[in-house]
Design an enzyme around this catalytic site. Structure first.
Site, PDB file in Angstrom:
ATOM      1  N   LYS A   1       2.228  -1.449   0.434  1.00  0.00           N
ATOM      2  CA  LYS A   1       0.883  -1.830  -0.030  1.00  0.00           C
ATOM      3  C   LYS A   1       0.172  -2.671   1.039  1.00  0.00           C
ATOM      4  O   LYS A   1      -0.332  -3.761   0.776  1.00  0.00           O
ATOM      5  CB  LYS A   1       0.956  -2.571  -1.358  1.00  0.00           C
ATOM      6  CG  LYS A   1       1.435  -1.664  -2.497  1.00  0.00           C
ATOM      7  CD  LYS A   1       1.196  -2.244  -3.868  1.00  0.00           C
ATOM      8  CE  LYS A   1       1.671  -1.285  -4.947  1.00  0.00           C
ATOM      9  NZ  LYS A   1       3.141  -1.102  -4.973  1.00  0.00           N
TER      10      LYS A   1
ATOM     11  N   ILE B   1      -5.846  -6.389   8.393  1.00  0.00           N
ATOM     12  CA  ILE B   1      -6.805  -5.955   9.411  1.00  0.00           C
ATOM     13  C   ILE B   1      -6.210  -4.744  10.161  1.00  0.00           C
ATOM     14  O   ILE B   1      -5.001  -4.534  10.134  1.00  0.00           O
ATOM     15  CB  ILE B   1      -7.126  -7.098  10.396  1.00  0.00           C
ATOM     16  CG1 ILE B   1      -5.851  -7.615  11.092  1.00  0.00           C
ATOM     17  CG2 ILE B   1      -7.809  -8.251   9.660  1.00  0.00           C
ATOM     18  CD1 ILE B   1      -6.121  -8.585  12.232  1.00  0.00           C
TER      19      ILE B   1
ATOM     20  N   THR C   1      -2.992  -5.317  12.608  1.00  0.00           N
ATOM     21  CA  THR C   1      -1.733  -5.631  11.916  1.00  0.00           C
ATOM     22  C   THR C   1      -1.246  -4.414  11.136  1.00  0.00           C
ATOM     23  O   THR C   1      -0.044  -4.132  11.090  1.00  0.00           O
ATOM     24  CB  THR C   1      -1.917  -6.847  10.982  1.00  0.00           C
ATOM     25  OG1 THR C   1      -2.486  -7.915  11.745  1.00  0.00           O
ATOM     26  CG2 THR C   1      -0.610  -7.307  10.389  1.00  0.00           C
TER      27      THR C   1
ATOM     28  N   VAL D   1       5.953   6.200 -15.223  1.00  0.00           N
ATOM     29  CA  VAL D   1       6.683   7.045 -16.167  1.00  0.00           C
ATOM     30  C   VAL D   1       7.979   6.344 -16.578  1.00  0.00           C
ATOM     31  O   VAL D   1       8.637   5.724 -15.763  1.00  0.00           O
ATOM     32  CB  VAL D   1       6.994   8.425 -15.541  1.00  0.00           C
ATOM     33  CG1 VAL D   1       8.020   9.191 -16.365  1.00  0.00           C
ATOM     34  CG2 VAL D   1       5.715   9.240 -15.404  1.00  0.00           C
TER      35      VAL D   1
ATOM     36  N   GLY E   1       4.551   5.806 -19.522  1.00  0.00           N
ATOM     37  CA  GLY E   1       3.902   7.062 -19.150  1.00  0.00           C
ATOM     38  C   GLY E   1       4.826   8.257 -19.328  1.00  0.00           C
ATOM     39  O   GLY E   1       6.042   8.116 -19.284  1.00  0.00           O
TER      40      GLY E   1
END
Lengths: 212, 212
Positions: free
Chosen positions: A59, A63, A66, A166, A171
């Site tokens: 995740k 910038i 990096t 899930v 889900g």
């Protein structure tokens, strides 16, 4: 080929390798996150990659420079894919795709926790478009809201959709596939199972039935 | 006490420790990011912490549970602080502060790259408020736009402001302090210098002059 991705959110190397060995033949890939990397080092990406392709769920939200360094290092350790955020903007996204070379970049466009409604969700459509423009391989969109998934599928074009949520989070694999997901991400339901191998096979079959 | 934070964006353990040893007496703390961790392991946080407090610039942008695991592991390796995103919402932010315990949480509310204008910047004020409400220790806001910094200072209350962007990126330490920054983050200007020790001392003094 399996459409099941295992979210291997365990904390130590031995457990990670044990579960990966038991389940790999039913998997498309394994997704690993920072907690496992912090506890066992990037070498775990190399080790898991000898069994099944690895997607680094980092995740990345930084910038452009990096972002490039993180993507480059993930590639160096043999990752097949990497997950990055879109909310940091198109330059960071483009930097990720550029540096990924033959590795796949997946973009977070929607998340399943309540806090995602505060800032992220209003920008989902625009972030899906950014992912397409940047040349990403796919996006991440949760299976917990199939009606949203359908809407995202319509604007995602050729982007692959990877759906977490899930199992333990409620889900359904079948509903997610029907709503347009290409791959299903499952974590706890498999790695906390008494029999991860059997559970992975079951879910892989459930997904296959929904596809055909 | 120094108000200078060194952004130690080098790739390997030996260089990191060498520069840290040369500069530590002029520093408030050292900020490390994922690229160094990926290349040298979390042990580097422990090693650097024996010289000067370490802030993990992990720009955490995940669901509350994963955020907790990342913060907890950073604490386990001796980090003094951690940097998280506010964009993922108040529940993730609260999870970070809760799990941080006596470690400091700094929240990204504004970034300096062009892509930050696409989604992030419109929400800066609200994210500063979220950081206050969540009980964070401070926020990150760039020195490259002193006029924005002044505005952020007004709504930040007792939150500390850490300002990157001084030196190679064009920001001025003096202007950032005058605009309301509490600590100045400098990277390349120090670690790429022929004499990192001398350069760190110079910048520390420049900041002191601006403060008094």
């Amino acid at each position: 080929m399996s459409r099941l991705i295992l979210a291997l959110d365990v904390m130590d190397r031995e457990t990670a390798l044990d579960i990966a060995e038991k389940t790999s033949k039913y998997l498309h890939s394994i997704k690993v996150g920072w907690p496992l990397i912090m506890n066992s080092g990037m070498e775990i990406v190399k080790e898991l990659s000898s069994l099944v392709p690895v997607i680094c769920d980092f995740k990345v939200a930084d910038i452009p420079n990096t972002t490039k360094l993180i993507v480059k290092t993930a590639r160096k350790f043999g990752a097949r894919g990497i997950i990055v955020h879109a909310f940091v903007g198109s330059d960071s996204l483009k930097a990720a795709v550029e540096e990924a070379k033959d590795m796949d970049v997946y973009v977070v466009t929607e998340m399943s926790h309540p806090g995602a409604l505060e800032f992220l969700q209003a920008h989902t459509d625009q972030m899906v478009k950014l992912a397409k423009e940047a040349g990403a391989h796919g996006i991440i969109a949760p299976a917990t809201r199939p009606e949203r998934l359908k809407k995202i599928r319509k604007i995602a074009g050729n982007l692959l959709i990877l759906s977490p949520g899930v199992g333990a989070q409620g889900g359904s694999a079948k509903k997610a596939i029907e709503a347009g997901a290409d791959y299903i991400i499952v974590g706890r339901t498999i790695y906390n199972s008494d029999n991860p191998e059997k559970k992975a096979k079951e879910i892989m079959n459930e997904i296959e039935e929904a596809v055909f």
